[in-house]
Design a protein around this motif. Structure first.
Motif, mmCIF file in Angstrom:
data_model
loop_
_atom_site.group_PDB
_atom_site.id
_atom_site.type_symbol
_atom_site.label_atom_id
_atom_site.label_comp_id
_atom_site.label_asym_id
_atom_site.label_seq_id
_atom_site.Cartn_x
_atom_site.Cartn_y
_atom_site.Cartn_z
ATOM 1 N N GLU A 6 0.832 -1.202 0.000
ATOM 2 C CA GLU A 6 0.000 0.000 0.000
ATOM 3 C C GLU A 6 0.867 1.252 0.000
ATOM 4 O O GLU A 6 1.996 1.244 0.491
ATOM 5 N N SER A 7 0.302 2.319 -0.516
ATOM 6 C CA SER A 7 0.953 3.621 -0.470
ATOM 7 C C SER A 7 -0.117 4.703 -0.545
ATOM 8 O O SER A 7 -1.279 4.420 -0.866
ATOM 9 N N GLY A 8 0.290 5.935 -0.238
ATOM 10 C CA GLY A 8 -0.608 7.064 -0.392
ATOM 11 C C GLY A 8 -1.175 7.631 0.883
ATOM 12 O O GLY A 8 -1.873 8.647 0.853
ATOM 13 N N GLY A 9 -0.899 6.990 2.011
ATOM 14 C CA GLY A 9 -1.400 7.529 3.264
ATOM 15 C C GLY A 9 -0.667 8.801 3.661
ATOM 16 O O GLY A 9 0.309 9.192 3.033
ATOM 17 N N GLY A 10 -1.175 9.430 4.708
ATOM 18 C CA GLY A 10 -0.537 10.647 5.185
ATOM 19 C C GLY A 10 -1.449 11.437 6.090
ATOM 20 O O GLY A 10 -2.463 10.929 6.569
ATOM 21 N N LEU A 11 -1.059 12.682 6.315
ATOM 22 C CA LEU A 11 -1.806 13.591 7.180
ATOM 23 C C LEU A 11 -2.562 14.586 6.314
ATOM 24 O O LEU A 11 -1.983 15.198 5.402
ATOM 25 N N VAL A 12 -3.832 14.745 6.598
ATOM 26 C CA VAL A 12 -4.666 15.662 5.816
ATOM 27 C C VAL A 12 -5.660 16.336 6.751
ATOM 28 O O VAL A 12 -6.044 15.753 7.775
ATOM 29 N N GLN A 13 -6.061 17.533 6.409
ATOM 30 C CA GLN A 13 -7.060 18.230 7.213
ATOM 31 C C GLN A 13 -8.454 17.706 6.894
ATOM 32 O O GLN A 13 -8.706 17.194 5.787
ATOM 33 N N ALA A 14 -9.332 17.841 7.853
ATOM 34 C CA ALA A 14 -10.719 17.451 7.636
ATOM 35 C C ALA A 14 -11.270 18.157 6.409
ATOM 36 O O ALA A 14 -11.019 19.351 6.199
ATOM 37 N N GLY A 15 -12.004 17.393 5.606
ATOM 38 C CA GLY A 15 -12.538 17.925 4.367
ATOM 39 C C GLY A 15 -11.647 17.680 3.164
ATOM 40 O O GLY A 15 -12.073 17.874 2.019
ATOM 41 N N GLY A 16 -10.424 17.263 3.425
ATOM 42 C CA GLY A 16 -9.478 17.010 2.355
ATOM 43 C C GLY A 16 -9.646 15.633 1.737
ATOM 44 O O GLY A 16 -10.574 14.886 2.070
ATOM 45 N N SER A 17 -8.732 15.320 0.824
ATOM 46 C CA SER A 17 -8.783 14.065 0.079
ATOM 47 C C SER A 17 -7.432 13.357 0.107
ATOM 48 O O SER A 17 -6.390 13.992 0.225
ATOM 49 N N LEU A 18 -7.485 12.052 -0.006
ATOM 50 C CA LEU A 18 -6.305 11.221 -0.180
ATOM 51 C C LEU A 18 -6.647 10.099 -1.140
ATOM 52 O O LEU A 18 -7.809 9.649 -1.201
ATOM 53 N N SER A 19 -5.643 9.642 -1.854
ATOM 54 C CA SER A 19 -5.824 8.501 -2.741
ATOM 55 C C SER A 19 -4.821 7.428 -2.355
ATOM 56 O O SER A 19 -3.616 7.659 -2.395
ATOM 57 N N LEU A 20 -5.328 6.293 -1.945
ATOM 58 C CA LEU A 20 -4.484 5.162 -1.584
ATOM 59 C C LEU A 20 -4.330 4.233 -2.774
ATOM 60 O O LEU A 20 -5.255 4.065 -3.574
ATOM 61 N N SER A 21 -3.160 3.619 -2.853
ATOM 62 C CA SER A 21 -2.895 2.627 -3.886
ATOM 63 C C SER A 21 -2.419 1.342 -3.237
ATOM 64 O O SER A 21 -1.790 1.371 -2.179
ATOM 65 N N CYS A 22 -2.693 0.242 -3.902
ATOM 66 C CA CYS A 22 -2.225 -1.061 -3.438
ATOM 67 C C CYS A 22 -1.741 -1.819 -4.665
ATOM 68 O O CYS A 22 -2.541 -2.188 -5.536
ATOM 69 N N ALA A 23 -0.442 -2.019 -4.729
ATOM 70 C CA ALA A 23 0.158 -2.713 -5.857
ATOM 71 C C ALA A 23 0.322 -4.192 -5.520
ATOM 72 O O ALA A 23 0.821 -4.538 -4.445
ATOM 73 N N ALA A 24 -0.064 -5.034 -6.459
ATOM 74 C CA ALA A 24 -0.019 -6.475 -6.238
ATOM 75 C C ALA A 24 0.975 -7.143 -7.171
ATOM 76 O O ALA A 24 1.164 -6.714 -8.311
ATOM 77 N N SER A 25 1.591 -8.181 -6.684
ATOM 78 C CA SER A 25 2.476 -8.982 -7.522
ATOM 79 C C SER A 25 1.651 -10.061 -8.212
ATOM 80 O O SER A 25 0.492 -10.282 -7.889
ATOM 81 N N GLY A 26 2.281 -10.751 -9.159
ATOM 82 C CA GLY A 26 1.622 -11.896 -9.761
ATOM 83 C C GLY A 26 0.943 -11.606 -11.084
ATOM 84 O O GLY A 26 0.686 -10.459 -11.438
ATOM 85 N N ARG A 27 0.638 -12.682 -11.786
ATOM 86 C CA ARG A 27 0.104 -12.581 -13.142
ATOM 87 C C ARG A 27 -1.407 -12.741 -13.205
ATOM 88 O O ARG A 27 -1.992 -12.581 -14.265
ATOM 89 N N THR A 28 -2.020 -13.098 -12.079
ATOM 90 C CA THR A 28 -3.448 -13.414 -12.101
ATOM 91 C C THR A 28 -4.260 -12.409 -11.292
ATOM 92 O O THR A 28 -5.285 -12.740 -10.732
ATOM 93 N N PHE A 29 -3.790 -11.179 -11.260
ATOM 94 C CA PHE A 29 -4.437 -10.134 -10.448
ATOM 95 C C PHE A 29 -5.911 -10.002 -10.788
ATOM 96 O O PHE A 29 -6.739 -9.804 -9.907
ATOM 97 N N SER A 30 -6.250 -10.112 -12.048
ATOM 98 C CA SER A 30 -7.635 -9.894 -12.469
ATOM 99 C C SER A 30 -8.593 -10.950 -11.942
ATOM 100 O O SER A 30 -9.812 -10.776 -12.014
ATOM 101 N N THR A 31 -8.060 -12.036 -11.431
ATOM 102 C CA THR A 31 -8.917 -13.089 -10.890
ATOM 103 C C THR A 31 -9.133 -12.942 -9.377
ATOM 104 O O THR A 31 -9.850 -13.738 -8.778
ATOM 105 N N TYR A 32 -8.529 -11.923 -8.798
ATOM 106 C CA TYR A 32 -8.610 -11.722 -7.353
ATOM 107 C C TYR A 32 -9.611 -10.632 -7.000
ATOM 108 O O TYR A 32 -9.658 -9.575 -7.647
#
Length: 125
Positions: A6-32
């Protein structure tokens, strides 16, 4: 199993936005099915949102109204799942985890066998 980062966390003020990402290994990601959970200090890990390999979505239904503020999506070509969080509130502060399981999506934490290390989200008032 797949490895998740995972990545993208942090400190933000109320009302703000964040976008988290989760990168996966492997060739069959679409089946998960991919899911986001979160855990605040002293609380149980709670379901946030899940998305199937084909893009069907299940959002947590709670009084905090995640639906409408949070959006889960995925890019199978990039082996990545995202959590866009808007209009953040202090009660959204938690460690956010992504997890994966083969097949159909579910909100049951125990069904997911692969977990990332988590990313901290802190929303200040």
């Amino acid at each position: 199993q797949v490895q998740l980062v995972e990545s993208g966390g942090g400190l933000v003020q109320a009302g703000g936005s964040l976008s988290l990402s989760c990168a996966a290994s492997g060739r069959t990601f679409s089946t998960y099915a991919m899911v986001w959970f979160r855990q605040a200090p002293g609380k149980e890990r709670e379901f946030v949102a899940a998305i199937s390999g084909s893009g069907s979505v299940n959002m947590a239904q709670d009084s905090n109204s995640l639906k409408g503020r949070f959006t889960i999506s995925r890019d199978n070509a990039r082996n990545t799942v995202y959590l866009q969080m808007n209009s953040l509130k202090p009660e959204d502060s938690a460690v956010y985890y992504c997890a994966a399981k083969p097949g159909a999506l579910t909100s049951e934490r125990t069904e997911y066998g692969s977990w990332g290390q988590g990313t901290q989200v802190t929303v200040s008032s």
